[in-house]
Design an enzyme around this catalytic site. Structure first.
Site, PDB file in Angstrom:
ATOM      1  N   ASP A 124     -72.751  13.528 -34.257  1.00 38.40           N
ATOM      2  CA  ASP A 124     -71.724  13.605 -35.307  1.00 38.40           C
ATOM      3  C   ASP A 124     -71.571  15.056 -35.764  1.00 38.40           C
ATOM      4  OD1 ASP A 124     -69.981  12.928 -37.341  1.00 38.40           O
ATOM      5  OD2 ASP A 124     -71.489  11.967 -38.593  1.00 38.40           O
ATOM      6  N   ARG A 166     -53.004  14.136 -37.109  1.00 32.43           N
ATOM      7  CA  ARG A 166     -54.253  14.584 -37.754  1.00 32.43           C
ATOM      8  C   ARG A 166     -55.481  14.152 -36.963  1.00 32.43           C
ATOM      9  NH1 ARG A 166     -54.080  11.430 -42.561  1.00 32.43           N
ATOM     10  NH2 ARG A 166     -56.123  12.321 -42.942  1.00 32.43           N
ATOM     11  N   LYS A 167     -55.273  13.494 -35.826  1.00 29.55           N
ATOM     12  CA  LYS A 167     -56.397  12.937 -35.079  1.00 29.55           C
ATOM     13  C   LYS A 167     -56.948  13.956 -34.085  1.00 29.55           C
ATOM     14  CE  LYS A 167     -54.127   9.232 -33.754  1.00 29.55           C
ATOM     15  NZ  LYS A 167     -53.854   7.870 -33.242  1.00 29.55           N
TER      16      LYS A 167
HETATM   17  C1  LIG Z   1     -61.036   9.023 -42.025  1.00 29.99           C
HETATM   18  C2  LIG Z   1     -60.081   8.845 -43.229  1.00 29.99           C
HETATM   19  C3  LIG Z   1     -59.847  10.211 -43.915  1.00 29.99           C
HETATM   20  C4  LIG Z   1     -58.764   8.325 -42.663  1.00 29.99           C
HETATM   21  O1  LIG Z   1     -57.955   7.927 -43.749  1.00 29.99           O
HETATM   22  P1  LIG Z   1     -56.472   8.534 -43.932  1.00 29.99           P
HETATM   23  O2  LIG Z   1     -56.550  10.004 -44.143  1.00 29.99           O
HETATM   24  O3  LIG Z   1     -55.801   7.717 -44.970  1.00 29.99           O
HETATM   25  O4  LIG Z   1     -55.861   8.327 -42.493  1.00 29.99           O
HETATM   26  P2  LIG Z   1     -54.795   7.261 -42.021  1.00 29.99           P
HETATM   27  O5  LIG Z   1     -55.244   5.876 -42.336  1.00 29.99           O
HETATM   28  O6  LIG Z   1     -53.436   7.727 -42.491  1.00 29.99           O
HETATM   29  O7  LIG Z   1     -54.890   7.440 -40.436  1.00 29.99           O
HETATM   30  C5  LIG Z   1     -54.452   8.606 -39.777  1.00 29.99           C
HETATM   31  C6  LIG Z   1     -54.504   8.289 -38.310  1.00 29.99           C
HETATM   32  O8  LIG Z   1     -55.886   8.130 -37.928  1.00 29.99           O
HETATM   33  C7  LIG Z   1     -56.096   6.832 -37.378  1.00 29.99           C
HETATM   34  N1  LIG Z   1     -57.418   6.388 -37.839  1.00 29.99           N
HETATM   35  C8  LIG Z   1     -57.945   6.536 -39.067  1.00 29.99           C
HETATM   36  N2  LIG Z   1     -59.200   6.042 -39.103  1.00 29.99           N
HETATM   37  C9  LIG Z   1     -59.473   5.587 -37.860  1.00 29.99           C
HETATM   38  C10 LIG Z   1     -60.601   4.980 -37.254  1.00 29.99           C
HETATM   39  N3  LIG Z   1     -61.739   4.764 -37.927  1.00 29.99           N
HETATM   40  N4  LIG Z   1     -60.528   4.643 -35.958  1.00 29.99           N
HETATM   41  C11 LIG Z   1     -59.406   4.878 -35.227  1.00 29.99           C
HETATM   42  N5  LIG Z   1     -58.310   5.484 -35.755  1.00 29.99           N
HETATM   43  C12 LIG Z   1     -58.340   5.814 -37.061  1.00 29.99           C
HETATM   44  C13 LIG Z   1     -54.966   5.980 -37.914  1.00 29.99           C
HETATM   45  O9  LIG Z   1     -54.706   4.870 -37.073  1.00 29.99           O
HETATM   46  C14 LIG Z   1     -53.815   6.992 -37.920  1.00 29.99           C
HETATM   47  O10 LIG Z   1     -53.362   7.142 -36.596  1.00 29.99           O
HETATM   48  P3  LIG Z   1     -51.829   7.556 -36.263  1.00 29.99           P
HETATM   49  O11 LIG Z   1     -51.656   9.014 -36.570  1.00 29.99           O
HETATM   50  O12 LIG Z   1     -51.731   7.298 -34.793  1.00 29.99           O
HETATM   51  O13 LIG Z   1     -50.938   6.655 -37.083  1.00 29.99           O
HETATM   52  C15 LIG Z   1     -60.636   7.822 -44.260  1.00 29.99           C
HETATM   53  O14 LIG Z   1     -60.748   6.571 -43.629  1.00 29.99           O
HETATM   54  C16 LIG Z   1     -61.977   8.263 -44.807  1.00 29.99           C
HETATM   55  O15 LIG Z   1     -62.055   9.064 -45.710  1.00 29.99           O
HETATM   56  N6  LIG Z   1     -63.062   7.736 -44.214  1.00 29.99           N
HETATM   57  C17 LIG Z   1     -64.398   8.196 -44.555  1.00 29.99           C
HETATM   58  C18 LIG Z   1     -64.734   9.434 -43.705  1.00 29.99           C
HETATM   59  C19 LIG Z   1     -66.151   9.831 -43.873  1.00 29.99           C
HETATM   60  O16 LIG Z   1     -66.644   9.860 -44.979  1.00 29.99           O
HETATM   61  N7  LIG Z   1     -66.811  10.131 -42.720  1.00 29.99           N
HETATM   62  C20 LIG Z   1     -68.219  10.472 -42.750  1.00 29.99           C
HETATM   63  C21 LIG Z   1     -68.530  11.810 -43.343  1.00 29.99           C
HETATM   64  S1  LIG Z   1     -67.629  13.144 -42.595  1.00 29.99           S
HETATM   65  C1  LIG Z   2     -66.696  21.473 -39.727  1.00 33.91           C
HETATM   66  C2  LIG Z   2     -66.761  20.081 -40.277  1.00 33.91           C
HETATM   67  C3  LIG Z   2     -67.945  19.323 -39.747  1.00 33.91           C
HETATM   68  C4  LIG Z   2     -67.951  17.922 -40.264  1.00 33.91           C
HETATM   69  C5  LIG Z   2     -69.154  17.161 -39.798  1.00 33.91           C
HETATM   70  C6  LIG Z   2     -69.259  15.906 -40.604  1.00 33.91           C
HETATM   71  C7  LIG Z   2     -70.400  15.074 -40.216  1.00 33.91           C
HETATM   72  C8  LIG Z   2     -70.570  13.951 -41.238  1.00 33.91           C
HETATM   73  O1  LIG Z   2     -70.696  14.239 -42.443  1.00 33.91           O
HETATM   74  O2  LIG Z   2     -70.573  12.769 -40.844  1.00 33.91           O
END
Ligand SMILES: CC(C)(COP(=O)(O)OP(=O)(O)OC[C@H]1O[C@@H](n2cnc3c(N)ncnc32)[C@H](O)[C@@H]1OP(=O)(O)O)[C@@H](O)C(=O)NCCC(=O)NCCS
Ligand SMILES: CCCCCCCC(=O)O
Length: 186
Positions: A84, A129-130
């Site tokens: 990650d 944004r992906k």
């Molecule tokens: C990831 C996160 C920012 C996405 O939410 P968002 O900004 O509202 O994004 P959206 O729902 O508008 O999705 C944007 C795109 O990503 C895709 N997407 C979002 N989450 C996804 C997932 N888990 N798996 C696959 N696709 C995903 C959506 O389908 C959409 O695709 P598109 O551009 O083809 O339509 C949100 O779910 C979040 O904050 N999650 C927690 C993240 C986190 O804390 N990670 C660990 C620490 S870094």
């Molecule tokens: C430069 C950004 C790096 C993000 C790593 C996030 C890992 C996590 O918190 O799950």
């Protein structure tokens, strides 16, 4: 890789930006309190990263006894954390922050305690944004060292605005640093 993971056809592959260090150059921790890379997080795994060729990054992890899962081998969650972190750091070529949306790991070989793992990661492509990333790990030091890939990872990261973390401000302990890196906007 044995898991399912399909890349969209219409991905854009980033090119190495001017602000990225030359191969072998150090990359900054993204957050000093980060469990994966922070130097102000004594219970973390404190990975360090360097730029590699092209848009690839490299990171190392020594498998300490405290990272143990099944007897004598690394815990799968620690290995997942290392992937990650490495794939998140690979997203630094974009110059804007990301968070992990989805991560899938293939655990191909047992990784004994004491091994030094090298991780390599890169962005396979972006759309909207992906950010699609991939990575693999090899044991580069220790009795089990070889060229064989011992684990692989595929991860989807999402570019976010800096305000993403604003609601979390009250939960931040201490005064961590967040080095700036690049200046592109979302
Ligand atoms: C990831 C996160 C920012 C996405 O939410 P968002 O900004 O509202 O994004 P959206 O729902 O508008 O999705 C944007 C795109 O990503 C895709 N997407 C979002 N989450 C996804 C997932 N888990 N798996 C696959 N696709 C995903 C959506 O389908 C959409 O695709 P598109 O551009 O083809 O339509 C949100 O779910 C979040 O904050 N999650 C927690 C993240 C986190 O804390 N990670 C660990 C620490 S870094
Ligand atoms: C430069 C950004 C790096 C993000 C790593 C996030 C890992 C996590 O918190 O799950």
């Amino acid at each position: 890789m044995s898991g399912t993971w399909t890349l969209p056809d219409d991905l854009e592959v980033p090119i190495r930006p001017d602000f990225f260090p030359a191969p072998g150059g150090d990359l900054p921790q993204h957050w000093s309190k980060c469990f994966g890379c922070g130097d102000d997080q004594p219970t973390g795994i404190a990975m360090r990263f360097t730029a590699a060729e092209g848009i690839e990054v490299a990171g190392r992890l020594t498998v300490e006894s405290r990272y143990q899962g099944g007897p004598g081998v690394i815990h799968g969650g620690i290995l997942t954390t290392a992937f990650d972190e490495t794939q998140g750091i690979a997203c630094m070529v974009l110059g804007s922050p990301v968070v992990t949306g989805h991560l899938q790991i293939d655990f191909a070989r047992p990784i004994p305690l004491g091994s030094v793992l090298e991780f390599r990661a890169r962005i396979d492509g972006t759309i909207r944004r992906k950010v699609y990333t991939s990575a693999e790990a090899r044991i580069v030091e220790g009795p089990a060292a070889s060229d064989e890939v011992v684990a692989t990872s595929r991860g989807l990261f999402l570019r976010i605005k800096p305000e993403h973390f604003t609601p979390m401000a009250e939960f931040v302990d201490g005064v961590p640093t967040m080095p700036s890196f690049g200046n592109s906007t979302l």
